[in-house]
Design an enzyme around this catalytic site. Structure first.
Site, PDB file in Angstrom:
ATOM      1  N   ASP A  88     -64.550  10.902 -24.454  1.00 48.80           N
ATOM      2  CA  ASP A  88     -63.120  11.117 -24.815  1.00 48.80           C
ATOM      3  C   ASP A  88     -62.645  12.363 -23.885  1.00 48.80           C
ATOM      4  O   ASP A  88     -63.163  13.418 -24.103  1.00 48.80           O
ATOM      5  CB  ASP A  88     -63.022  11.308 -26.333  1.00 48.80           C
ATOM      6  CG  ASP A  88     -61.644  11.142 -26.761  1.00 48.80           C
ATOM      7  OD1 ASP A  88     -61.183  10.031 -26.807  1.00 48.80           O
ATOM      8  OD2 ASP A  88     -60.857  12.085 -27.159  1.00 48.80           O
ATOM      9  N   GLY A 520     -58.862 -35.933 -24.640  1.00 48.13           N
ATOM     10  CA  GLY A 520     -57.831 -36.129 -23.807  1.00 48.13           C
ATOM     11  C   GLY A 520     -58.379 -35.228 -22.320  1.00 48.13           C
ATOM     12  O   GLY A 520     -59.299 -34.403 -22.398  1.00 48.13           O
TER      13      GLY A 520
HETATM   14  C1  M5T Z   1     -56.297  13.421 -17.303  1.00 46.93           C
HETATM   15  C2  M5T Z   1     -56.760  12.173 -16.681  1.00 46.93           C
HETATM   16  C3  M5T Z   1     -57.304  11.206 -17.651  1.00 46.93           C
HETATM   17  N1  M5T Z   1     -57.663   9.844 -17.149  1.00 46.93           N
HETATM   18  C4  M5T Z   1     -58.186   8.829 -18.185  1.00 46.93           C
HETATM   19  O1  M5T Z   1     -57.570   8.912 -19.302  1.00 46.93           O
HETATM   20  C5  M5T Z   1     -58.358   8.143 -20.251  1.00 46.93           C
HETATM   21  C6  M5T Z   1     -58.766   9.111 -21.426  1.00 46.93           C
HETATM   22  O2  M5T Z   1     -58.602   8.309 -22.551  1.00 46.93           O
HETATM   23  P1  M5T Z   1     -60.120   8.111 -23.295  1.00 46.93           P
HETATM   24  O3  M5T Z   1     -59.609   7.907 -24.939  1.00 46.93           O
HETATM   25  O4  M5T Z   1     -60.704   9.307 -23.100  1.00 46.93           O
HETATM   26  O5  M5T Z   1     -60.685   6.860 -22.924  1.00 46.93           O
HETATM   27  P2  M5T Z   1     -60.332   5.417 -22.679  1.00 46.93           P
HETATM   28  O6  M5T Z   1     -59.485   5.043 -21.357  1.00 46.93           O
HETATM   29  O7  M5T Z   1     -59.582   5.052 -23.780  1.00 46.93           O
HETATM   30  O8  M5T Z   1     -61.617   4.622 -22.759  1.00 46.93           O
HETATM   31  P3  M5T Z   1     -62.535   4.338 -23.960  1.00 46.93           P
HETATM   32  O9  M5T Z   1     -63.853   5.318 -23.588  1.00 46.93           O
HETATM   33  O10 M5T Z   1     -62.829   2.881 -24.129  1.00 46.93           O
HETATM   34  O11 M5T Z   1     -62.081   5.230 -25.148  1.00 46.93           O
HETATM   35  C7  M5T Z   1     -59.664   8.068 -19.533  1.00 46.93           C
HETATM   36  O12 M5T Z   1     -60.087   6.770 -19.101  1.00 46.93           O
HETATM   37  C8  M5T Z   1     -59.639   8.571 -18.408  1.00 46.93           C
HETATM   38  O13 M5T Z   1     -60.327   8.096 -17.183  1.00 46.93           O
HETATM   39  C9  M5T Z   1     -57.470   9.478 -15.727  1.00 46.93           C
HETATM   40  O14 M5T Z   1     -57.995   8.752 -15.366  1.00 46.93           O
HETATM   41  N2  M5T Z   1     -57.311  10.409 -15.012  1.00 46.93           N
HETATM   42  C10 M5T Z   1     -56.760  11.857 -15.431  1.00 46.93           C
HETATM   43  O15 M5T Z   1     -56.516  12.703 -14.516  1.00 46.93           O
END
Ligand code: M5T
Length: 631
Positions: A88, A520
């Site tokens: 996260d 169908g």
């Molecule tokens: C700061 C920053 C963040 N991210 C993306 O932000 C999401 C964070 O959200 P998360 O809740 O940690 O993840 P998610 O995308 O919701 O996926 P999940 O793990 O299923 O919760 C992730 O995607 C990261 O790459 C970038 O791609 N580039 C950046 O510079």
């Protein structure tokens, strides 16, 4: 290459990434890790004020994401993973935690707070080792976090809105993507860049090193690795196919010790001269005990080279119904099975041995018996039997794939070469003989039944009152839907020759609202009325022109608020990660005019027919789900 020996420890394990983030998938794929993606359903709603520090929130969320997937796979999919990785990423500024913006205004609020300032990006990571004991899931959790400081330049209103309108901020913590357009906003980065992108790879490798190569007990000053040990260290430590995964938890700590591996304490020197197959450089000693240059063993390529042999062994054992015999009478000796199925003893023994080595059977002095997954998936009437699809693969797909070279050269399907007939209509071939039709229906039923629960629950569909599964075949998904949504009425619409043969596949003893079957042709006939149209493994059969015909027909009968649910293997946008789906696209090449498509390709097709709010869920099962609504 230097890092591979650490990740090599995961090669023989069923590794699952509990994340929908394409960035995380890419970071881990790029270093050669092989894993399955099962996005977590854990809602990121933990009470932030309950955590003393922001990173604790990120770590806890990562842990909950991974645990949700581990539990779901264990309970629902009956597949216990070995390792689940959750992560996260959050941005913190002025003691506030910023996650993904909910809309453009929210993105604006976030980015204007970050303008001209330094902020921190934290990624919490959880690595969960799972074991199934007496049907209970046991987990050993390792977690950590990484912090990176990032400073933004002063952002003008114009730049800010231009960036927001690019769409990039919406699925990213803090509302920016440092790896793309967002990189232009950044003045400096202190720390691990990939941590900002979403996954702290370096710290992850160090953690794996700590878990799999703990320091010797007498070497007290090295409690943990501060760096990733050098390549020599790992090569000398490598333990073959990385099978030693007998973890025991340290008392009072969540770290793992691989018992026996380092018992001599001399962990930096190999005590063994035997060669090992890890896919990396293997030290070999000559007779004088001098290390000589060793050949690299390209395990991945060797596995690919041999892949067809393993497939064919599975196909033949299934075709001969060996798994059925073993379930009924096992353990059996090779001679007994040979007598049962009328095969040679020597051939049968080799086939059974190969199946045992592939993990499909167990071999004991009493004979061969099925593993649990052989009982579940390989017997012809197992709970989630794939027997139908395996037979279809052997009898239909195998001859088609034999002509892959021609398909690639010509860019078209190969039914004429494989089966000696000209193909007019994709389904004519399947349905012209009763045997082929039943085989095809059984194959489709296998996959539909295996994926139905995940497709049906990928989204909350309770707002829909009626659904029509176009090309819904045996009704496997329809039956799952009426179980999960008791108020939903589902009609299965398919060709008359399919509908006439569905009775064999109906579940027995269910007291739910019945599923209605209507015959169908969805290209020619009127579609039944519904709030939700389902197309499961339908669009991939057709080229874009035909997809447009079908979508415009659905759009014409859809009222605003009505939706389409697609179930397909969704390719990643860059078409480079999801190998199962990419191979499935080759499968479509050899037999249809269709193809597999990426999420944005589906979105584009749907939007052209007035279907918006396109949401994509990667289910971690064979089919992913896409939901959109007519506006
Ligand atoms: C700061 C920053 C963040 N991210 C993306 O932000 C999401 C964070 O959200 P998360 O809740 O940690 O993840 P998610 O995308 O919701 O996926 P999940 O793990 O299923 O919760 C992730 O995607 C990261 O790459 C970038 O791609 N580039 C950046 O510079």
């Amino acid at each position: 290459m230097v890092l591979n020996p650490v990740l090599g420890k995961l090669v023989s394990k069923r590794v699952v990434l509990a994340s929908a983030s394409p960035r995380r998938q890419e970071i881990l794929t790029n270093v050669g890790l092989r894993f399955e993606v099962v996005p977590s359903w854990f809602k990121e709603t933990l009470e932030k004020s309950a955590f003393a520090a922001p990173y604790e929130y990120a770590v806890e969320t990562a842990k909950q994401k991974a645990l949700e997937v581990a539990n779901r796979m264990h309970v629902k999919h009956l597949r216990t993973p070995d390792v689940v990785i959750g992560a996260d990423t959050i941005v913190t500024v002025d003691e506030q935690i910023l996650e993904k913006p909910v809309d453009k205004q929210d993105a604006y609020r976030m980015l204007s707070r970050l303008s001209g300032k330094e902020h921190s990006v934290f990624t919490g990571v959880a690595i969960i080792h799972c074991h199934s004991k007496d049907n209970h899931l046991e987990t050993e959790i390792t977690d950590f976090y990484e912090e990176t400081k990032v400073k933004f330049s002063d952002l003008s209103e114009e730049l800010l809105w231009e960036y927001i309108h690019s769409g990039e901020p919406m699925d990213k913590a803090g509302g920016y993507g440092i790896q793309a357009l967002g990189g232009m906003l950044v003045e400096y980065v202190h720390g691990d860049f990939l941590n900002v992108v979403g996954f702290p790879l370096n710290h992850f490798c160090k953690k794996l090193a700590e878990l799999y190569y703990p320091p010797p007990k007498h070497n007290v000053q090295h409690k943990k690795y501060d760096s990733i040990p050098s390549v020599d260290t790992f090569e000398n430590l490598s333990d073959g196919e990385s099978e030693s995964s007998n973890f025991t938890e340290h008392k009072g700590a969540s770290k793992l010790d691989s018992s026996g591996m380092c018992s001599s304490g001399a962990i930096y020197k190999s005590e063994s001269s035997s060669s090992v197959r890890t896919g990396f450089i293997v030290p070999l000693e000559n007779q004088n005990g001098v290390l000589k240059s060793a050949a690299k063993v390209p395990s991945k390529i060797l596995d690919l080279m041999d892949g067809f042999r393993a497939s064919k062994a599975l196909f033949v054992a299934s075709k001969l119904k060996m798994f059925d015999h073993l379930r009924a009478k096992g353990p059996l000796k090779a001679v007994d099975i040979a007598n049962e199925v009328g095969t040679s003893v020597c051939g049968t023994e080799r086939l059974l041995d190969a199946c045992a080595a592939l993990g499909l059977l167990e071999k004991t002095p009493q004979g061969y018996s099925n593993t649990d997954s052989a009982n579940t998936y390989l017997t012809s009437d197992g709970e989630y039997s794939l027997h139908g699809y395996i037979i279809h693969s052997n009898d239909h797909l195998w001859p088609l794939f034999t002509n892959l070279e021609s398909a690639v050269k010509e860019g078209s399907r190969q039914n004429h070469r494989a089966f000696g007939k000209k193909e007019e209509d994709l389904f004519k071939d399947y349905y012209q003989s009763q045997e082929v039709k039943q085989r095809f229906m059984a194959a489709m039923h296998s996959i539909a039944h295996l994926t139905a629960r995940d497709v049906a629950t990928a989204f909350d569909l309770s707002q829909f009152k009626s659904a029509c599964d176009l090309g819904g075949c045996t009704g496997a998904l329809a039956h799952e839907l009426v179980q999960i949504y008791p108020n939903l009425k589902v009609t299965v619409f398919d060709l008359p020759e399919v509908i006439a043969n569905t009775s064999y596949f109906q579940p027995s003893g269910q007291h739910t609202a019945p599923v209605t079957f209507v015959s169908g042709d969805f290209f020619k006939d009127n579609l039944p009325e519904a709030d939700l149209y389902i197309l499961s493994r339908v669009l991939h059969d057709w080229p874009d022109e035909k997809v447009h015909v079908l979508l415009s027909k659905i759009s014409a009968v859809c009222k605003p608020g009505c939706g389409i649910l697609l179930a397909e293997m969704v390719l990643d946008d860059e078409k480079k990660i999801r190998s199962t789906a990419l191979l499935q696209s080759l499968n479509m090449l050899v037999q249809t005019e269709g193809k597999e498509r990426s999420g944005s390709e589906y979105q584009h097709l749907l939007e052209q027919h007035g279907f918006t709010n396109v949401k994509i869920r990667l289910t971690g099962n064979l089919l992913d789900a896409i939901l959109c609504v007519k506006t």
